[in-house]
Motif scaffolding. Structure first.
Motif, PDB file in Angstrom:
ATOM      1  N   PHE A 294       4.680   9.062 -44.724  1.00 12.85           N
ATOM      2  CA  PHE A 294       6.247   9.219 -44.228  1.00 12.85           C
ATOM      3  C   PHE A 294       7.261   8.635 -45.148  1.00 12.85           C
ATOM      4  O   PHE A 294       8.321   9.225 -45.279  1.00 12.85           O
ATOM      5  N   LYS A 295       6.937   7.307 -45.272  1.00 16.51           N
ATOM      6  CA  LYS A 295       8.127   6.532 -46.078  1.00 16.51           C
ATOM      7  C   LYS A 295       8.185   6.964 -47.142  1.00 16.51           C
ATOM      8  O   LYS A 295       9.524   6.928 -47.673  1.00 16.51           O
ATOM      9  N   ASN A 296       7.307   7.268 -48.153  1.00 13.78           N
ATOM     10  CA  ASN A 296       7.310   7.942 -49.324  1.00 13.78           C
ATOM     11  C   ASN A 296       8.423   9.243 -49.386  1.00 13.78           C
ATOM     12  O   ASN A 296       9.420   9.628 -50.188  1.00 13.78           O
ATOM     13  N   SER A 297       8.072  10.136 -48.319  1.00 11.28           N
ATOM     14  CA  SER A 297       8.962  11.054 -48.055  1.00 11.28           C
ATOM     15  C   SER A 297      10.261  11.070 -47.868  1.00 11.28           C
ATOM     16  O   SER A 297      11.405  11.412 -48.270  1.00 11.28           O
ATOM     17  N   VAL A 298      10.332  10.101 -46.943  1.00 11.44           N
ATOM     18  CA  VAL A 298      11.736   9.713 -46.507  1.00 11.44           C
ATOM     19  C   VAL A 298      12.478   9.153 -47.617  1.00 11.44           C
ATOM     20  O   VAL A 298      13.739   9.466 -47.740  1.00 11.44           O
ATOM     21  N   ALA A 299      11.905   8.349 -48.416  1.00 13.23           N
ATOM     22  CA  ALA A 299      12.461   7.572 -49.462  1.00 13.23           C
ATOM     23  C   ALA A 299      13.216   8.696 -50.601  1.00 13.23           C
ATOM     24  O   ALA A 299      14.187   8.484 -51.090  1.00 13.23           O
TER      25      ALA A 299
ATOM     26  N   ASP B 275       9.952  22.684 -50.647  1.00 10.42           N
ATOM     27  CA  ASP B 275      11.310  23.300 -51.034  1.00 10.42           C
ATOM     28  C   ASP B 275      12.123  22.333 -51.644  1.00 10.42           C
ATOM     29  O   ASP B 275      13.065  22.464 -52.564  1.00 10.42           O
ATOM     30  N   TYR B 276      12.312  21.206 -51.184  1.00 12.92           N
ATOM     31  CA  TYR B 276      13.100  19.862 -51.773  1.00 12.92           C
ATOM     32  C   TYR B 276      12.716  19.699 -53.369  1.00 12.92           C
ATOM     33  O   TYR B 276      13.301  19.391 -53.950  1.00 12.92           O
ATOM     34  N   SER B 277      11.148  19.882 -53.580  1.00 12.53           N
ATOM     35  CA  SER B 277      10.628  19.692 -54.869  1.00 12.53           C
ATOM     36  C   SER B 277      11.445  20.515 -55.928  1.00 12.53           C
ATOM     37  O   SER B 277      11.682  20.486 -57.006  1.00 12.53           O
ATOM     38  N   LYS B 278      11.815  21.904 -55.356  1.00 13.86           N
ATOM     39  CA  LYS B 278      12.240  23.068 -56.176  1.00 13.86           C
ATOM     40  C   LYS B 278      13.693  22.534 -56.387  1.00 13.86           C
ATOM     41  O   LYS B 278      14.383  22.738 -57.567  1.00 13.86           O
ATOM     42  N   ALA B 279      14.452  22.006 -55.250  1.00 16.32           N
ATOM     43  CA  ALA B 279      15.605  21.461 -55.785  1.00 16.32           C
ATOM     44  C   ALA B 279      15.958  20.408 -56.676  1.00 16.32           C
ATOM     45  O   ALA B 279      16.783  20.224 -57.344  1.00 16.32           O
TER      46      ALA B 279
ATOM     47  N   ALA C 142       3.954  19.248 -37.034  1.00 15.07           N
ATOM     48  CA  ALA C 142       4.952  18.527 -37.615  1.00 15.07           C
ATOM     49  C   ALA C 142       4.680  18.236 -38.981  1.00 15.07           C
ATOM     50  O   ALA C 142       5.759  18.315 -39.799  1.00 15.07           O
ATOM     51  N   LEU C 143       3.449  17.564 -39.356  1.00 18.64           N
ATOM     52  CA  LEU C 143       3.166  17.499 -40.853  1.00 18.64           C
ATOM     53  C   LEU C 143       3.196  18.603 -41.602  1.00 18.64           C
ATOM     54  O   LEU C 143       3.605  18.480 -42.773  1.00 18.64           O
ATOM     55  N   GLY C 144       2.869  19.706 -41.030  1.00 17.20           N
ATOM     56  CA  GLY C 144       2.967  21.115 -41.665  1.00 17.20           C
ATOM     57  C   GLY C 144       4.628  21.416 -42.158  1.00 17.20           C
ATOM     58  O   GLY C 144       4.808  21.753 -43.213  1.00 17.20           O
ATOM     59  N   ALA C 145       5.490  21.259 -41.130  1.00 15.26           N
ATOM     60  CA  ALA C 145       6.883  21.281 -41.418  1.00 15.26           C
ATOM     61  C   ALA C 145       7.277  20.369 -42.557  1.00 15.26           C
ATOM     62  O   ALA C 145       8.077  20.619 -43.372  1.00 15.26           O
ATOM     63  N   VAL C 146       6.765  19.104 -42.442  1.00 16.81           N
ATOM     64  CA  VAL C 146       7.407  18.060 -43.478  1.00 16.81           C
ATOM     65  C   VAL C 146       6.834  18.356 -44.839  1.00 16.81           C
ATOM     66  O   VAL C 146       7.464  18.503 -45.848  1.00 16.81           O
ATOM     67  N   ARG C 147       5.675  18.929 -44.675  1.00 19.34           N
ATOM     68  CA  ARG C 147       5.024  19.509 -45.958  1.00 19.34           C
ATOM     69  C   ARG C 147       5.785  20.811 -46.733  1.00 19.34           C
ATOM     70  O   ARG C 147       6.086  20.867 -47.741  1.00 19.34           O
ATOM     71  N   ASP C 148       5.967  21.601 -45.808  1.00 20.97           N
ATOM     72  CA  ASP C 148       6.854  23.003 -45.980  1.00 20.97           C
ATOM     73  C   ASP C 148       8.448  22.427 -46.746  1.00 20.97           C
ATOM     74  O   ASP C 148       8.802  22.898 -47.640  1.00 20.97           O
TER      75      ASP C 148
ATOM     76  N   VAL D 120      -0.943  15.423 -47.046  1.00 16.95           N
ATOM     77  CA  VAL D 120      -2.130  16.031 -47.039  1.00 16.95           C
ATOM     78  C   VAL D 120      -3.394  15.512 -46.523  1.00 16.95           C
ATOM     79  O   VAL D 120      -4.156  16.040 -45.792  1.00 16.95           O
ATOM     80  N   LYS D 121      -3.524  14.127 -46.852  1.00 18.10           N
ATOM     81  CA  LYS D 121      -4.542  13.294 -46.283  1.00 18.10           C
ATOM     82  C   LYS D 121      -4.391  13.269 -44.842  1.00 18.10           C
ATOM     83  O   LYS D 121      -5.388  13.213 -44.202  1.00 18.10           O
ATOM     84  N   LEU D 122      -3.254  13.024 -44.191  1.00 11.92           N
ATOM     85  CA  LEU D 122      -2.824  12.815 -42.918  1.00 11.92           C
ATOM     86  C   LEU D 122      -3.401  13.988 -42.111  1.00 11.92           C
ATOM     87  O   LEU D 122      -4.014  14.212 -41.006  1.00 11.92           O
ATOM     88  N   GLN D 123      -3.030  15.273 -42.671  1.00 14.22           N
ATOM     89  CA  GLN D 123      -3.423  16.672 -42.130  1.00 14.22           C
ATOM     90  C   GLN D 123      -5.039  16.909 -42.007  1.00 14.22           C
ATOM     91  O   GLN D 123      -5.586  17.308 -41.197  1.00 14.22           O
ATOM     92  N   ALA D 124      -5.417  16.462 -43.193  1.00 15.16           N
ATOM     93  CA  ALA D 124      -7.021  16.493 -43.398  1.00 15.16           C
ATOM     94  C   ALA D 124      -7.703  15.550 -42.285  1.00 15.16           C
ATOM     95  O   ALA D 124      -8.670  15.912 -41.631  1.00 15.16           O
TER      96      ALA D 124
END
Length: 348
Positions: free
Chosen positions: A234-239, A89-93, A79-85, A276-280
C-alpha cells in the motif's frame, strides 16, 4: 366391595387425563422426531446428548464465523483489485507524462485521482468494521483528506534539496533524493531520501497501526483475518501517486521530471508486485476456509447422527402410538358419557 357410579366416573376421568397427556407427548414426538422428554427417556445418558448438542452449536458457530470472514476477504480482494486496476491506468499515464504539454497535465490529474482512489480502497468497510485496520477495526486506516500527506512530502522535498520551489530541482538532485542513498545538501554530509521521509509523511494520514486479528476456522486451525494498511504494498502504491501529485511536475524541467516519473514507476511497480502477493495470500486463506467448512460440515453430520441415535424416535411407531391413543381416548369419552347417563331413578 361396593362399586358406585361415582367411583367409575372418577376413574374414567383420570383415564382420560392420562391418555390426553400421553397423546400430547406422542404428537410432539411425531412432529419433532425426538423424545418428548429426552431427560426422562435417556436417564444417565442425557449428559452425552447434551455434549453432542454443545459440540454441534460450536461447529455451527464456526461455520457462521467463517462465512463472515470469507465475506471480509472478498471485500479485501475487491479493494485490492481496484487498486491494481488503478495502478495499471496510472502506469500508462506515467509513460505519457514524461513528455511536456498535455502529457504532464494528464499525469498530474491521474496522480491526484489515483491517490484519492487508493485511500478510498484502503478505507474499505463492511458496514461495521474497516477491513484493513487489523484489531483497530473501528478506526479508518487513513484520513480521507490527502492534503496533509502531499503538503508534508513537498515540504520535505524542498528542505532536503535546499530549494524554495520545485522548478529549481535538477535531474541529479531528483535522482539522488529518490534513490536509496539519498541526497545531501553541500557542504553537509547528512543525507535525506524520499524512502525515509515518506515513512514520516505517511504518519500524517495513517492511524495507529492495529495488530493482526486471527480467528479459528476449525477446531485445530486459525488464520489471520486482516491485512494491515501499513503493508509495503500500500505504501509503495501511495508513494507513487503522492510524489507526482505533491511536487507539481508541470513546473519541473524535462530532465528532472523524467527522473521523477522513473522513480514513481519504480515505486508503482513495487506496489503492484506487493498487491499481487496480497491478492494471492487472500486467495489462499479463502481456500483454507472452504476446506475447513467441508470438514466442519462433516463433523456436524457426525455429531447429529450421534445424538440422533439417542433422541430420535421411529416415525412409524410414533404415528401408530398416536392413532392408538386417539382411539383409546375416544373410547374413554364414550364410556364416560354412558356412566354419566346412569341414574338409580331408572331402576325405581
Amino acid at each position: 366391595m361396593a362399586i358406585s357410579s361415582l367411583t367409575l366416573s372418577n376413574f374414567s376421568r383420570s383415564t382420560i387425563q392420562r391418555v390426553q397427556t400421553q397423546l400430547a407427548d406422542a404428537q410432539k414426538e411425531l412432529n419433532t422426531g425426538r423424545h418428548a422428554d429426552v431427560g426422562m427417556t435417556l436417564g444417565y445418558v442425557t449428559g452425552s446428548a447434551v455434549t453432542y448438542h454443545t459440540q454441534e452449536s460450536s461447529l455451527k458457530s464456526m461455520l457462521e464465523t467463517n462465512k463472515l470472514t470469507n465475506n471480509r476477504f472478498s471485500l479485501m480482494a475487491n479493494a485490492l483489485g481496484a487498486v491494481r486496476d488503478g495502478a495499471d491506468d496510472y502506469s500508462k499515464a506515467l509513460l505519457n507524462g514524461s513528455a511536456t504539454g498535455t502529457g504532464v497535465s494528464a499525469l498530474m490529474t491521474s496522480a491526484t485521482q489515483g491517490l484519492q482512489q487508493i485511500f478510498g480502497a484502503i478505507n474499505t468497510t463492511d458496514g461495521r468494521a474497516y477491513v484493513f485496520s487489523g484489531t483497530h477495526s473501528d478506526t479508518a486506516p487513513v484520513k480521507s483528506d490527502t492534503t496533509a500527506l502531499t503538503d508534508d512530502i513537498k515540504a520535505k522535498f524542498l528542505s532536503a534539496l535546499g530549494i524554495s520551489d520545485v522548478s529549481q530541482a535538477t535531474a541529479d538532485q531528483v535522482t539522488a533524493y529518490f534513490g536509496d542513498d539519498g541526497y545531501a545538501i553541500p557542504p553537509s554530509t547528512t543525507k535525506h531520501s524520499f524512502k525515509n521521509d515518506f515513512e514520516t509523511s505517511w504518519q500524517t494520514v495513517a492511524s495507529a497501526a492495529g495488530g493482526v486479528s486471527t480467528v479459528n476456522i476449525s477446531k485445530s486451525e486459525a488464520i489471520e483475518t486482516s491485512v494491515s494498511a501499513n503493508q509495503a504494498a500500500f505504501k509503495n502504491s501511495v508513494a507513487a501517486y503522492a510524489m507526482v501529485s505533491a511536487l507539481g511536475v508541470d513546473k519541473m524541467g524535462d530532465d528532472a521530471r523524467k527522473q521523477l516519473t522513473m522513480a514513481a514507476q519504480s515505486k508503482l511497480k513495487a506496489g503492484q508486485d506487493g498487491i499481487v502477493k496480497l491478492q494471492a495470500d487472500i486467495g489462499v486463506r479463502q481456500n483454507r476456509i472452504t476446506a475447513a467448512n467441508d470438514i466442519l460440515t462433516k463433523q456436524i453430520d457426525l455429531v447429529g447422527d450421534a445424538y440422533g441415535r439417542l433422541e430420535d424416535v421411529d416415525s412409524t411407531e410414533a404415528s401408530l402410538q398416536v392413532n392408538q391413543l386417539m382411539t383409546q381416548l375416544n373410547v374413554s369419552f364414550a364410556v364416560t358419557g354412558k356412566l354419566q347417563g346412569l341414574s338409580i331413578l331408572n331402576y325405581l
